[in-house]
Write a protein that holds these residues in place. Structure first.
Motif, PDB file in Angstrom:
ATOM      1  N   SER A 163     -35.953 -88.730  -9.948  1.00 26.72           N
ATOM      2  CA  SER A 163     -34.877 -88.972  -9.581  1.00 26.72           C
ATOM      3  C   SER A 163     -33.898 -89.238 -10.624  1.00 26.72           C
ATOM      4  O   SER A 163     -34.098 -89.974 -11.086  1.00 26.72           O
ATOM      5  CB  SER A 163     -34.956 -89.898  -8.278  1.00 26.72           C
ATOM      6  OG  SER A 163     -33.554 -89.856  -7.625  1.00 26.72           O
ATOM      7  N   GLU A 205     -35.927 -83.688  -0.126  1.00 29.42           N
ATOM      8  CA  GLU A 205     -34.791 -82.814  -0.518  1.00 29.42           C
ATOM      9  C   GLU A 205     -34.536 -83.186  -2.061  1.00 29.42           C
ATOM     10  O   GLU A 205     -34.532 -84.484  -2.370  1.00 29.42           O
ATOM     11  CB  GLU A 205     -33.579 -83.114   0.403  1.00 29.42           C
ATOM     12  CG  GLU A 205     -33.733 -82.477   1.745  1.00 29.42           C
ATOM     13  CD  GLU A 205     -32.592 -82.491   2.692  1.00 29.42           C
ATOM     14  OE1 GLU A 205     -32.739 -82.093   3.958  1.00 29.42           O
ATOM     15  OE2 GLU A 205     -31.544 -83.161   2.167  1.00 29.42           O
ATOM     16  N   ARG A 206     -33.580 -82.228  -2.659  1.00 29.80           N
ATOM     17  CA  ARG A 206     -33.259 -82.506  -3.979  1.00 29.80           C
ATOM     18  C   ARG A 206     -31.604 -82.391  -3.895  1.00 29.80           C
ATOM     19  O   ARG A 206     -30.975 -81.295  -3.399  1.00 29.80           O
ATOM     20  CB  ARG A 206     -33.972 -81.589  -5.249  1.00 29.80           C
ATOM     21  CG  ARG A 206     -33.200 -81.785  -6.499  1.00 29.80           C
ATOM     22  CD  ARG A 206     -34.223 -80.919  -7.380  1.00 29.80           C
ATOM     23  NE  ARG A 206     -33.918 -81.166  -8.741  1.00 29.80           N
ATOM     24  CZ  ARG A 206     -33.147 -80.454  -9.478  1.00 29.80           C
ATOM     25  NH1 ARG A 206     -32.576 -79.539  -9.028  1.00 29.80           N
ATOM     26  NH2 ARG A 206     -32.845 -81.010 -10.836  1.00 29.80           N
ATOM     27  N   ARG A 208     -27.578 -83.200  -5.232  1.00 30.72           N
ATOM     28  CA  ARG A 208     -26.544 -83.048  -6.520  1.00 30.72           C
ATOM     29  C   ARG A 208     -25.756 -84.274  -6.497  1.00 30.72           C
ATOM     30  O   ARG A 208     -25.494 -84.930  -5.482  1.00 30.72           O
ATOM     31  CB  ARG A 208     -25.499 -81.920  -6.385  1.00 30.72           C
ATOM     32  CG  ARG A 208     -24.446 -81.519  -7.588  1.00 30.72           C
ATOM     33  CD  ARG A 208     -23.840 -80.517  -7.319  1.00 30.72           C
ATOM     34  NE  ARG A 208     -22.760 -80.229  -8.393  1.00 30.72           N
ATOM     35  CZ  ARG A 208     -22.897 -79.662  -9.327  1.00 30.72           C
ATOM     36  NH1 ARG A 208     -23.686 -79.018  -9.577  1.00 30.72           N
ATOM     37  NH2 ARG A 208     -22.011 -79.565 -10.402  1.00 30.72           N
ATOM     38  N   HIS A 256     -29.369 -84.898 -10.509  1.00 27.55           N
ATOM     39  CA  HIS A 256     -29.969 -84.554  -9.157  1.00 27.55           C
ATOM     40  C   HIS A 256     -30.909 -85.775  -8.698  1.00 27.55           C
ATOM     41  O   HIS A 256     -31.863 -86.225  -9.434  1.00 27.55           O
ATOM     42  CB  HIS A 256     -30.757 -83.444  -9.055  1.00 27.55           C
ATOM     43  CG  HIS A 256     -29.876 -82.079  -9.393  1.00 27.55           C
ATOM     44  ND1 HIS A 256     -29.596 -81.677 -10.577  1.00 27.55           N
ATOM     45  CD2 HIS A 256     -29.273 -81.242  -8.689  1.00 27.55           C
ATOM     46  CE1 HIS A 256     -28.708 -80.856 -10.694  1.00 27.55           C
ATOM     47  NE2 HIS A 256     -28.501 -80.373  -9.439  1.00 27.55           N
ATOM     48  N   SER A 257     -30.398 -86.284  -7.556  1.00 25.01           N
ATOM     49  CA  SER A 257     -31.481 -87.392  -7.121  1.00 25.01           C
ATOM     50  C   SER A 257     -32.419 -86.564  -6.080  1.00 25.01           C
ATOM     51  O   SER A 257     -32.385 -85.341  -5.649  1.00 25.01           O
ATOM     52  CB  SER A 257     -30.529 -88.234  -6.061  1.00 25.01           C
ATOM     53  OG  SER A 257     -30.074 -87.692  -5.083  1.00 25.01           O
ATOM     54  N   THR A 258     -33.634 -87.342  -5.891  1.00 25.20           N
ATOM     55  CA  THR A 258     -34.705 -86.594  -4.772  1.00 25.20           C
ATOM     56  C   THR A 258     -34.909 -87.736  -3.934  1.00 25.20           C
ATOM     57  O   THR A 258     -34.944 -88.989  -4.210  1.00 25.20           O
ATOM     58  CB  THR A 258     -35.898 -86.495  -5.758  1.00 25.20           C
ATOM     59  OG1 THR A 258     -36.686 -87.447  -6.330  1.00 25.20           O
ATOM     60  CG2 THR A 258     -35.807 -85.391  -6.678  1.00 25.20           C
TER      61      THR A 258
END
Length: 269
Positions: A163, A205-206, A208, A256-258
């Motif tokens: 992340s 989910e990934r 922005r 991008h965070s996860t």
């Protein structure tokens, strides 16, 4: 208060001014409203806080693990009103956050307990029918299963693998594969099942993220301290300056965070 868009020409300030601002903003709690207009992140489709509110409205005893400043639990309890559990507790390991969470959650009838993130949960076996957590540092599955009563639910949003690694690797360089795969939902599923929990739902989910100025980057790294351990403005001044110039020339820095959503249940027997 309205904030001038920091991307507009009239709002542009020097590197030194922006860095000083980012270094001065308090970091207690998980209130990210300061970032409005200067950094942004997509939200997961499942809407964790509102979904947690629905769970709280049906619970009798609830625990929020690693509550931060209590902001998410406070929102969920407000959205669940007038229905709410008879017993509401939260744990937090950072002293400034404990004070903040106590002030915020006490009017909601919640008790905040100071407890290290790595310590056993200071509650009796089977004390809760709902355990919540948003972005725990590391889920302690045996303890979660222990404090849940039969049929109880663990409902949480976790940070996923790699992340914000675009930002991490900008400052630290390429990371080893084991670091990139840490917090993987498949591994956490296996750990949860070993602790005796049954997975009802698991979604990932990934998302922005955008950083529109260097002040936002500085404040973010001061707040989310595990991304670049030991981060200080002085230690990373050359990289910060280069990133400032890049943002000024090319636009926002994109990462991008996860995230993954856990809905796990302790079996009735």
């Amino acid at each position: 208060m309205d904030r001038t868009d920091p991307r507009s020409p009239e709002a542009r300030r020097s590197f030194e001014e922006l860095v000083a601002e980012g270094a001065a903003v308090p970091t207690e709690g998980w209130d990210f409203s300061w970032f409005e207009g200067r950094a942004g992140e997509q939200r997961p489709s499942w809407g964790y806080a509102r979904s947690a509110a629905g769970r709280l409205a049906r619970a009798t005893a609830a625990l929020d693990i690693q509550t931060g400043g209590g902001e998410v639990l406070d929102f969920a309890l407000g959205a669940a009103a007038p229905a709410r559990p008879a017993l509401i507790a939260a744990t937090e390991g950072r002293p400034p956050n404990v004070a903040r969470a106590t002030a915020l959650l006490r009017p909601r009838g919640a008790v905040v307990v100071s407890a290290s993130d790595d310590a056993p949960l200071p509650f009796a076996d089977g004390a809760f029918d709902l355990v919540l957590s948003r972005h725990p540092v590391r889920p302690h599955w045996d303890e979660i299963a222990r404090v849940l009563g039969p049929g109880g639910t663990y409902f949480a949003q976790h940070v996923g693998p790699a992340s914000v690694f675009e930002l991490v690797e900008y400052f630290l360089g390429p990371q080893p594969e084991r670091s990139r795969r840490a917090r993987h939902p498949d591994r956490e599923r296996a750990d949860a099942e070993r602790a005796g929990l049954r997975i009802v739902d698991l979604r990932a989910e990934r998302l922005r993220m955008e950083f529109h100025d260097i002040a936002a980057v500085v404040h973010f790294l001061r707040k989310v301290v595990w991304l670049v351990p030991g981060f200080t403005v002085e230690a990373y001044e050359p990289r910060l300056r280069a990133l400032h110039e890049r943002i000024e020339a090319e636009g926002p820095f994109v990462a991008h965070s996860t995230r993954h959503l856990f809905d796990a249940r302790r079996p009735d027997r």
